[in-house]
Motif scaffolding. Structure first.
Motif, PDB file in Angstrom:
ATOM      1  N   LYS A  77       1.274  -1.095   0.235  1.00  0.00           N
ATOM      2  CA  LYS A  77      -0.248   0.144  -0.027  1.00  0.00           C
ATOM      3  C   LYS A  77       0.705   1.599  -0.166  1.00  0.00           C
ATOM      4  N   LEU A  78      -0.196   2.407  -0.855  1.00  0.00           N
ATOM      5  CA  LEU A  78       1.120   3.638  -0.954  1.00  0.00           C
ATOM      6  C   LEU A  78       0.961   4.188   0.664  1.00  0.00           C
ATOM      7  N   LEU A  79       0.560   4.270   1.066  1.00  0.00           N
ATOM      8  CA  LEU A  79       0.818   4.963   2.626  1.00  0.00           C
ATOM      9  C   LEU A  79       1.422   3.930   3.736  1.00  0.00           C
ATOM     10  N   GLY A  80       1.422   2.966   3.604  1.00  0.00           N
ATOM     11  CA  GLY A  80       2.682   1.725   4.552  1.00  0.00           C
ATOM     12  C   GLY A  80       3.911   2.289   4.202  1.00  0.00           C
ATOM     13  N   ILE A  81       4.317   1.813   2.618  1.00  0.00           N
ATOM     14  CA  ILE A  81       5.949   1.874   2.471  1.00  0.00           C
ATOM     15  C   ILE A  81       6.093   3.665   2.360  1.00  0.00           C
ATOM     16  N   LEU A  82       5.244   4.935   2.922  1.00  0.00           N
ATOM     17  CA  LEU A  82       5.945   6.346   3.605  1.00  0.00           C
ATOM     18  C   LEU A  82       5.899   6.065   4.308  1.00  0.00           C
ATOM     19  N   SER A  83       4.691   4.934   5.067  1.00  0.00           N
ATOM     20  CA  SER A  83       4.554   5.309   6.866  1.00  0.00           C
ATOM     21  C   SER A  83       6.609   4.173   6.618  1.00  0.00           C
ATOM     22  N   PHE A  84       6.489   3.629   6.184  1.00  0.00           N
ATOM     23  CA  PHE A  84       8.020   3.453   6.687  1.00  0.00           C
ATOM     24  C   PHE A  84       8.910   3.878   6.484  1.00  0.00           C
ATOM     25  N   ILE A  85       8.823   4.547   5.539  1.00  0.00           N
ATOM     26  CA  ILE A  85       9.955   5.513   4.744  1.00  0.00           C
ATOM     27  C   ILE A  85      10.247   6.308   6.522  1.00  0.00           C
ATOM     28  N   HIS A  86       8.544   7.172   6.401  1.00  0.00           N
ATOM     29  CA  HIS A  86       9.505   8.345   7.448  1.00  0.00           C
ATOM     30  C   HIS A  86       9.344   7.560   9.113  1.00  0.00           C
ATOM     31  N   THR A  87       9.779   6.600   8.852  1.00  0.00           N
ATOM     32  CA  THR A  87       9.598   6.324  10.417  1.00  0.00           C
ATOM     33  C   THR A  87      10.657   4.726  10.436  1.00  0.00           C
ATOM     34  N   PRO A  97      12.715   9.563  13.542  1.00  0.00           N
ATOM     35  CA  PRO A  97      11.854   9.665  12.279  1.00  0.00           C
ATOM     36  C   PRO A  97      11.310  11.289  12.143  1.00  0.00           C
ATOM     37  N   ALA A  98      11.733  11.081  10.405  1.00  0.00           N
ATOM     38  CA  ALA A  98      11.535  12.957  10.080  1.00  0.00           C
ATOM     39  C   ALA A  98      10.064  13.232  10.701  1.00  0.00           C
ATOM     40  N   ASP A  99      10.967  14.793  10.284  1.00  0.00           N
ATOM     41  CA  ASP A  99       9.824  15.855  11.181  1.00  0.00           C
ATOM     42  C   ASP A  99       7.784  16.041  10.820  1.00  0.00           C
ATOM     43  N   SER A 100       7.993  15.564   9.195  1.00  0.00           N
ATOM     44  CA  SER A 100       6.553  14.884   9.267  1.00  0.00           C
ATOM     45  C   SER A 100       6.433  14.738   7.827  1.00  0.00           C
ATOM     46  N   LEU A 101       4.975  13.756   7.500  1.00  0.00           N
ATOM     47  CA  LEU A 101       5.228  13.491   6.456  1.00  0.00           C
ATOM     48  C   LEU A 101       3.558  14.282   5.368  1.00  0.00           C
ATOM     49  N   GLU A 102       3.566  14.635   4.111  1.00  0.00           N
ATOM     50  CA  GLU A 102       2.149  15.593   3.865  1.00  0.00           C
ATOM     51  C   GLU A 102       1.999  15.110   2.941  1.00  0.00           C
ATOM     52  N   LYS A 103       0.795  15.218   2.154  1.00  0.00           N
ATOM     53  CA  LYS A 103       0.634  14.871   1.085  1.00  0.00           C
ATOM     54  C   LYS A 103      -0.080  16.275   0.429  1.00  0.00           C
ATOM     55  N   SER A 104       0.419  15.962  -0.626  1.00  0.00           N
ATOM     56  CA  SER A 104       0.590  17.953  -1.395  1.00  0.00           C
ATOM     57  C   SER A 104      -0.882  18.087  -1.219  1.00  0.00           C
TER      58      SER A 104
END
Length: 186
Positions: A77-87, A97-104
């Motif tokens: 899932k897209l949000l799963g891989i983004l969350s994996f990268i973010h944390t 972890p990164a300071d924020s993950l945002e959708k444009s």
């Protein structure tokens, strides 16, 4: 009675030492930049070279972290891989972890990962003709390598964004996914 030697393949993958000396990292990274700088003709090529170096690290890092952290479970899932990268990926690379993950808000296929204190930009002094260089292109390359090897093809770039009241800008990693990724996850 002595123990039989344990085969290296039979030993568990340890987490290893989680930190390296920051001065060692700064020295190694500055050598990478000098190596790339000696092989370019124009300033914008340096970011491309750094990104390419990072890209080759991405698939290896993904494989290592999946074995260590996710029990070889691949994100689909897209949000799963983004969350994996973010944390997980960010913790592995930078110890937090990164300071924020945002959708444009402007495009459905763009996401942003922000870091207020990117270590790869911290100890770099640049000549005037390279003043627009963002060394976080190396990290963007790592992220792009991870995403592409996880079957989420995207173009990943690094940008500096000025923050009011702060001396140094924050780094924003912009992830623009290919249309097929967005269609698949719709």
């Amino acid at each position: 009675m002595s123990k039989a030697p344990v085969n290296i393949v039979d030993r568990p993958l340890s987490k290893g030492k989680g930190e390296i000396n920051i001065s060692s990292f700064a020295f190694l990274f500055s050598e990478m930049i000098q190596y790339c700088q000696d092989r370019i003709k124009a300033g914008h090529e340096l970011e491309k070279k750094l990104s390419d170096m990072g890209y080759s690290i991405g698939p290896r890092l993904l494989e290592l972290l999946c074995v260590r952290e996710k029990n070889s479970k691949r994100e689909t899932k897209l949000l799963g891989i983004l969350s994996f990268i973010h944390t997980t990926v960010w913790k592995s690379l930078f110890g937090k972890p990164a300071d924020s993950l945002e959708k444009s808000t402007e495009a459905d296929d763009e996401y942003m990962i922000s870091d207020n204190n990117m270590v790869v930009n911290k100890f770099i002094s640049l000549p005037k003709h390279l003043s627009s260089l963002n060394c976080a292109a190396f990290v963007a390359g790592i992220i792009e390598g991870i995403l592409c090897s996880a079957e989420f093809p995207a173009r990943v770039t690094a940008h500096n964004v000025a923050v009011e009241g702060k001396r140094f800008p924050k780094t924003v990693i912009l992830i623009k996914f290919n249309p097929e990724v967005i269609e698949r996850n719709a």
